[in-house]
Design a protein around this motif. Sequence first.
Motif, PDB file in Angstrom:
ATOM      1  N   GLY A  21      -5.126  11.245  -6.945  1.00  8.82           N
ATOM      2  CA  GLY A  21      -3.778  11.685  -6.618  1.00  8.82           C
ATOM      3  C   GLY A  21      -3.078  12.399  -7.749  1.00  8.82           C
ATOM      4  O   GLY A  21      -2.317  13.350  -7.532  1.00  8.82           O
ATOM      5  N   ALA A  22      -3.321  11.963  -8.990  1.00 11.35           N
ATOM      6  CA  ALA A  22      -2.673  12.612 -10.125  1.00 11.35           C
ATOM      7  C   ALA A  22      -3.151  14.049 -10.287  1.00 11.35           C
ATOM      8  O   ALA A  22      -2.349  14.964 -10.526  1.00 11.35           O
ATOM      9  N   ALA A  67     -12.787   9.486  -5.260  1.00 15.06           N
ATOM     10  CA  ALA A  67     -11.802   9.902  -6.264  1.00 15.06           C
ATOM     11  C   ALA A  67     -11.796   9.027  -7.512  1.00 15.06           C
ATOM     12  O   ALA A  67     -10.974   9.229  -8.389  1.00 15.06           O
ATOM     13  N   TYR A  68     -12.714   8.088  -7.626  1.00 13.59           N
ATOM     14  CA  TYR A  68     -12.718   7.203  -8.790  1.00 13.59           C
ATOM     15  C   TYR A  68     -12.938   7.962 -10.091  1.00 13.59           C
ATOM     16  O   TYR A  68     -12.351   7.629 -11.121  1.00 13.59           O
ATOM     17  N   TRP A  69     -13.797   8.971 -10.064  1.00  8.71           N
ATOM     18  CA  TRP A  69     -14.259   9.567 -11.310  1.00  8.71           C
ATOM     19  C   TRP A  69     -13.296  10.578 -11.899  1.00  8.71           C
ATOM     20  O   TRP A  69     -13.594  11.198 -12.931  1.00  8.71           O
ATOM     21  N   THR A  70     -12.145  10.785 -11.292  1.00  2.35           N
ATOM     22  CA  THR A  70     -11.076  11.556 -11.927  1.00  2.35           C
ATOM     23  C   THR A  70      -9.886  10.663 -12.262  1.00  2.35           C
ATOM     24  O   THR A  70      -8.843  11.154 -12.674  1.00  2.35           O
ATOM     25  N   ASN A  71     -10.054   9.362 -12.093  1.00  2.00           N
ATOM     26  CA  ASN A  71      -8.984   8.401 -12.361  1.00  2.00           C
ATOM     27  C   ASN A  71      -9.204   7.761 -13.741  1.00  2.00           C
ATOM     28  O   ASN A  71     -10.154   6.994 -13.923  1.00  2.00           O
ATOM     29  N   PRO A  72      -8.341   8.047 -14.719  1.00  2.00           N
ATOM     30  CA  PRO A  72      -8.535   7.473 -16.060  1.00  2.00           C
ATOM     31  C   PRO A  72      -8.580   5.952 -16.067  1.00  2.00           C
ATOM     32  O   PRO A  72      -9.214   5.358 -16.951  1.00  2.00           O
ATOM     33  N   ILE A 106       0.831  -1.195   0.000  1.00  2.00           N
ATOM     34  CA  ILE A 106       0.000   0.000   0.000  1.00  2.00           C
ATOM     35  C   ILE A 106       0.864   1.242   0.000  1.00  2.00           C
ATOM     36  O   ILE A 106       0.431   2.291  -0.427  1.00  2.00           O
ATOM     37  N   GLY A 107       2.075   1.106   0.506  1.00  2.00           N
ATOM     38  CA  GLY A 107       3.157   2.040   0.262  1.00  2.00           C
ATOM     39  C   GLY A 107       2.961   3.478   0.688  1.00  2.00           C
ATOM     40  O   GLY A 107       1.868   3.965   0.894  1.00  2.00           O
ATOM     41  N   THR A 108       4.067   4.170   0.785  1.00  2.00           N
ATOM     42  CA  THR A 108       4.076   5.608   1.030  1.00  2.00           C
ATOM     43  C   THR A 108       4.905   6.313  -0.014  1.00  2.00           C
ATOM     44  O   THR A 108       5.145   7.502   0.085  1.00  2.00           O
ATOM     45  N   ALA A 109       5.355   5.575  -1.035  1.00  2.00           N
ATOM     46  CA  ALA A 109       6.227   6.169  -2.035  1.00  2.00           C
ATOM     47  C   ALA A 109       5.543   7.308  -2.758  1.00  2.00           C
ATOM     48  O   ALA A 109       6.186   8.260  -3.186  1.00  2.00           O
ATOM     49  N   VAL A 126      -7.994  -0.444  -8.889  1.00  2.00           N
ATOM     50  CA  VAL A 126      -7.371   0.788  -9.352  1.00  2.00           C
ATOM     51  C   VAL A 126      -6.734   1.472  -8.154  1.00  2.00           C
ATOM     52  O   VAL A 126      -7.005   1.130  -7.001  1.00  2.00           O
ATOM     53  N   ASP A 127      -5.876   2.429  -8.420  1.00  2.00           N
ATOM     54  CA  ASP A 127      -5.212   3.179  -7.352  1.00  2.00           C
ATOM     55  C   ASP A 127      -5.530   4.651  -7.536  1.00  2.00           C
ATOM     56  O   ASP A 127      -5.010   5.323  -8.419  1.00  2.00           O
ATOM     57  N   ASN A 128      -6.421   5.179  -6.694  1.00  2.00           N
ATOM     58  CA  ASN A 128      -6.798   6.588  -6.763  1.00  2.00           C
ATOM     59  C   ASN A 128      -5.761   7.506  -6.125  1.00  2.00           C
ATOM     60  O   ASN A 128      -5.880   8.727  -6.197  1.00  2.00           O
ATOM     61  N   ARG A 129      -4.756   6.904  -5.461  1.00  2.00           N
ATOM     62  CA  ARG A 129      -3.661   7.652  -4.839  1.00  2.00           C
ATOM     63  C   ARG A 129      -4.171   8.698  -3.855  1.00  2.00           C
ATOM     64  O   ARG A 129      -3.640   9.785  -3.736  1.00  2.00           O
ATOM     65  N   GLN A 130      -5.214   8.338  -3.160  1.00  2.00           N
ATOM     66  CA  GLN A 130      -5.751   9.177  -2.102  1.00  2.00           C
ATOM     67  C   GLN A 130      -5.970   8.314  -0.869  1.00  2.00           C
ATOM     68  O   GLN A 130      -6.310   7.136  -0.985  1.00  2.00           O
TER      69      GLN A 130
END
Length: 377
Positions: free
Chosen positions: A179-180, A361-366, A50-53, A349-353
């Motif tokens: 996140g992007a 945040a799914y709906w801004t993730n391509p 799940i990371g913190t990178a 998917v990874d929403n990076r949030q």
Amino acid sequence: MLEFAPDVRTASCYWGGELGARLGAGGLSVPHTGGRSRGGPDGAIGAEAIGTADGTELWADLYRDPLAELAAAAGSGAGSASGPGGSAELPLGAALPAERPRALLCALDGHVGDIARGAGLPAPYLAAAVTELAASAVLSGAGAAVPDEEELARLLARALVAVALAALLDADAPVVPDGAARDAAVAALAARMGARPEGSERGLGAALARPVLRIASHQVVRRRRALTEAAHPAAADVMLYLAHGEPLRRRLREAVEELEPPVVVIGHSLGGIIALDALIASPSPRVALLVTVGSQAPFLYESGALPGLVHPEPLPEHLPDWLNVYDRRDLLGYVGAPLFPGRVTDVEVDNRQPFPAAHSAYWTNPAVYRAIAARLP
């Protein structure tokens, strides 16, 4: 969606304006737990997974306290050539250290709206963040403690985005940038304040690197099965649906009948519960694909709380193909394939949030749109 499937016509079905359980399969609806987990013992997910990178856990800190990074910098005085209140000689015409942050914020005048729109962030929230931050008492100490102009610009940019997104979360916004988009906003703000382009996460959390908080967050994810059993979803809308769901199912069926087949039904969160339940209860030959996103439908089925199907009953044969999209950081998103082998396709998917932003945040993730487009009939 049109970017990925330009020939598709979309139609909405808005219903919100009107209208003691156990996990019967041992937690199979909870991502990455039990015997089917991709993690370690007892479904544990390591930090490398799940990371913190990408700074997700540290952004969780900033959403809790958007000014924490600036306050920590001001309190430590780290990086200052002469320390807070030092007497280093200033260049002619340079702003006093305490005024430097506000001088940088002034560079955003007239550009906040364009930056917000370019990153998919609601402009009023970002504009309000600039106003709030400019009035903060923490700026004076941060300006004196961080002599590097570019690093100060990046600190301010992260604080602005954190203030804006924290306000979105407080407002229970249905869509939160992923996140992007968040990082794009940080980079654009920092660049407008004079910072050269670089990864927006560089330096993030130097003052916020609190292992206890990060370990605690990991433990929440690792203990998700136990937490889920102890605290089932209790949102008022879910409770209302479970008690009086037929009007909502009927509304969805009516909306489907008005569309030309093949129809793809897409439901987020409770919408996924309603969509699955409606299609279980009443066959609809028009529907070729069901898509649930960040949905609790598999969990309710396993808990024995889904009105139309009780565990361990199988899915009816008339149910169309089912695509289920989830983010492991979204603690309200569950998986269906372990419960219904061969009938459900789970896509991670990874929403990076961090949670709860991950749930909206799914709906801004391509990646979400690509997954859906790949399954369109």
